[in-house]
Design a protein around this motif. Structure first.
Motif, PDB file in Angstrom:
ATOM      1  N   LEU A 136       0.850  -1.194   0.000  1.00  0.00           N
ATOM      2  CA  LEU A 136       0.000   0.000   0.000  1.00  0.00           C
ATOM      3  C   LEU A 136       0.882   1.239   0.000  1.00  0.00           C
ATOM      4  O   LEU A 136       1.985   1.235   0.546  1.00  0.00           O
ATOM      5  N   CYS A 137       0.386   2.299  -0.592  1.00  0.00           N
ATOM      6  CA  CYS A 137       1.187   3.529  -0.579  1.00  0.00           C
ATOM      7  C   CYS A 137       0.297   4.744  -0.451  1.00  0.00           C
ATOM      8  O   CYS A 137      -0.882   4.725  -0.816  1.00  0.00           O
ATOM      9  N   PHE A 138       0.886   5.783   0.097  1.00  0.00           N
ATOM     10  CA  PHE A 138       0.240   7.087   0.190  1.00  0.00           C
ATOM     11  C   PHE A 138       1.223   8.116  -0.323  1.00  0.00           C
ATOM     12  O   PHE A 138       2.366   8.179   0.128  1.00  0.00           O
ATOM     13  N   THR A 139       0.813   8.896  -1.287  1.00  0.00           N
ATOM     14  CA  THR A 139       1.676   9.937  -1.830  1.00  0.00           C
ATOM     15  C   THR A 139       0.830  11.089  -2.327  1.00  0.00           C
ATOM     16  O   THR A 139      -0.301  10.906  -2.757  1.00  0.00           O
ATOM     17  N   LYS A 140       1.385  12.267  -2.261  1.00  0.00           N
ATOM     18  CA  LYS A 140       0.681  13.446  -2.771  1.00  0.00           C
ATOM     19  C   LYS A 140       0.866  13.610  -4.271  1.00  0.00           C
ATOM     20  O   LYS A 140       0.392  14.569  -4.859  1.00  0.00           O
ATOM     21  N   CYS A 141       1.564  12.677  -4.861  1.00  0.00           N
ATOM     22  CA  CYS A 141       1.855  12.773  -6.295  1.00  0.00           C
ATOM     23  C   CYS A 141       1.024  11.789  -7.102  1.00  0.00           C
ATOM     24  O   CYS A 141       1.487  11.211  -8.074  1.00  0.00           O
ATOM     25  N   GLY A 142      -0.206  11.544  -6.671  1.00  0.00           N
ATOM     26  CA  GLY A 142      -1.091  10.640  -7.394  1.00  0.00           C
ATOM     27  C   GLY A 142      -1.700  11.318  -8.601  1.00  0.00           C
ATOM     28  O   GLY A 142      -1.382  12.468  -8.935  1.00  0.00           O
ATOM     29  N   PRO A 143      -2.635  10.636  -9.310  1.00  0.00           N
ATOM     30  CA  PRO A 143      -3.237  11.196 -10.521  1.00  0.00           C
ATOM     31  C   PRO A 143      -3.897  12.551 -10.300  1.00  0.00           C
ATOM     32  O   PRO A 143      -3.809  13.440 -11.136  1.00  0.00           O
TER      33      PRO A 143
END
Length: 238
Positions: A136-143
């Protein structure tokens, strides 16, 4: 008692242990002068103990702003689509796990190979398989953030003329670029989902009529393909 989680990391990434328990270990590493966070997970088989893990992980993600990756054995499935066997998975652990990932804004990354990562190693009707290992990941650089960058770049392009002409041209350029961006990033996402579902249904029907290991392997691949298509569709709507 020996530890059940071990962490190895290059000193070049300046690893720092933020928090650890019997179910997980959180560390921060420095990559390109930016702090990134990793959680190594080995969840308890008892879903009540799992609740403590979901609470701890969510608190750590909130407290440490930046990209997060949670990798390991979560000992829970999202739903019946991640399990196969004579018994349907209990709904409560799955619901609580999904609530945790949604609240933490974690994305389930697609994987390659077999859909199921655990089995009881039995045969016939006694065989049970589940997808317990996840990334799982969390990033502010998603679509959603990338599309903001696309719009900003289009809007900042120089354009000359009267204010109304400039506005009209910028809107035309934005529409054109967004169509191209959508095609390159997502493709025809809804058609991809329908196609993947149709392929899976065809394979499952064939497996029922002519049971074999080959059909079973093809079913695993088709299920994985469908999950990827659904993840892309979900990202599109966020």
């Amino acid at each position: 008692m020996l530890p059940n989680l071990w962490g190895l990391c290059s000193h070049d990434h300046s690893p720092t242990v933020l928090h650890n328990s019997s179910q997980h270990m959180n560390i921060s590493v420095s990559i390109a002068d930016k702090s990134c966070y990793i959680s190594a997970v080995y969840a308890h088989t008892n879903y009540v103990q799992g609740r403590n893990l979901w609470y701890d992980l969510n608190a750590q993600i909130i407290a440490n702003d930046g990209p997060w990756t949670c990798i390991g054995d979560f000992n829970v499935v999202l739903g019946a689509n991640e399990a196969r066997g004579p018994r349907v998975p209990h709904a409560l652990p799955s619901t609580e796990f999904k609530t945790f990932t949604d609240c933490s804004k974690l994305i389930h990354l697609a994987t390659r190979g077999s859909l199921f990562t655990w089995s009881n190693r039995r045969s016939g009707v006694a065989l049970t398989e589940k997808r317990l290992d996840k990334s799982l990941c969390f990033t502010k650089c998603g679509p959603s953030m990338r599309i903001v960058k696309v719009v900003e770049n289009i809007w900042n392009r120089p354009c000359y003329g009267c204010p109304m002409y400039i506005l009209t041209q910028k809107l035309k350029n934005r529409k054109k670029e967004l169509k191209l961006w959508n095609k390159n990033v997502f493709g025809n996402i809804h058609l991809n989902v329908k196609t993947a579902m149709a392929e899976l249904e065809l394979i499952q029907n064939s497996k029922t009529i002519m049971p074999s290991q080959d059909w079973r392997d093809q079913e695993n691949l088709a299920q994985n393909k469908l999950m990827i298509a659904l993840d892309v569709e979900e990202s599109f709507w966020k």
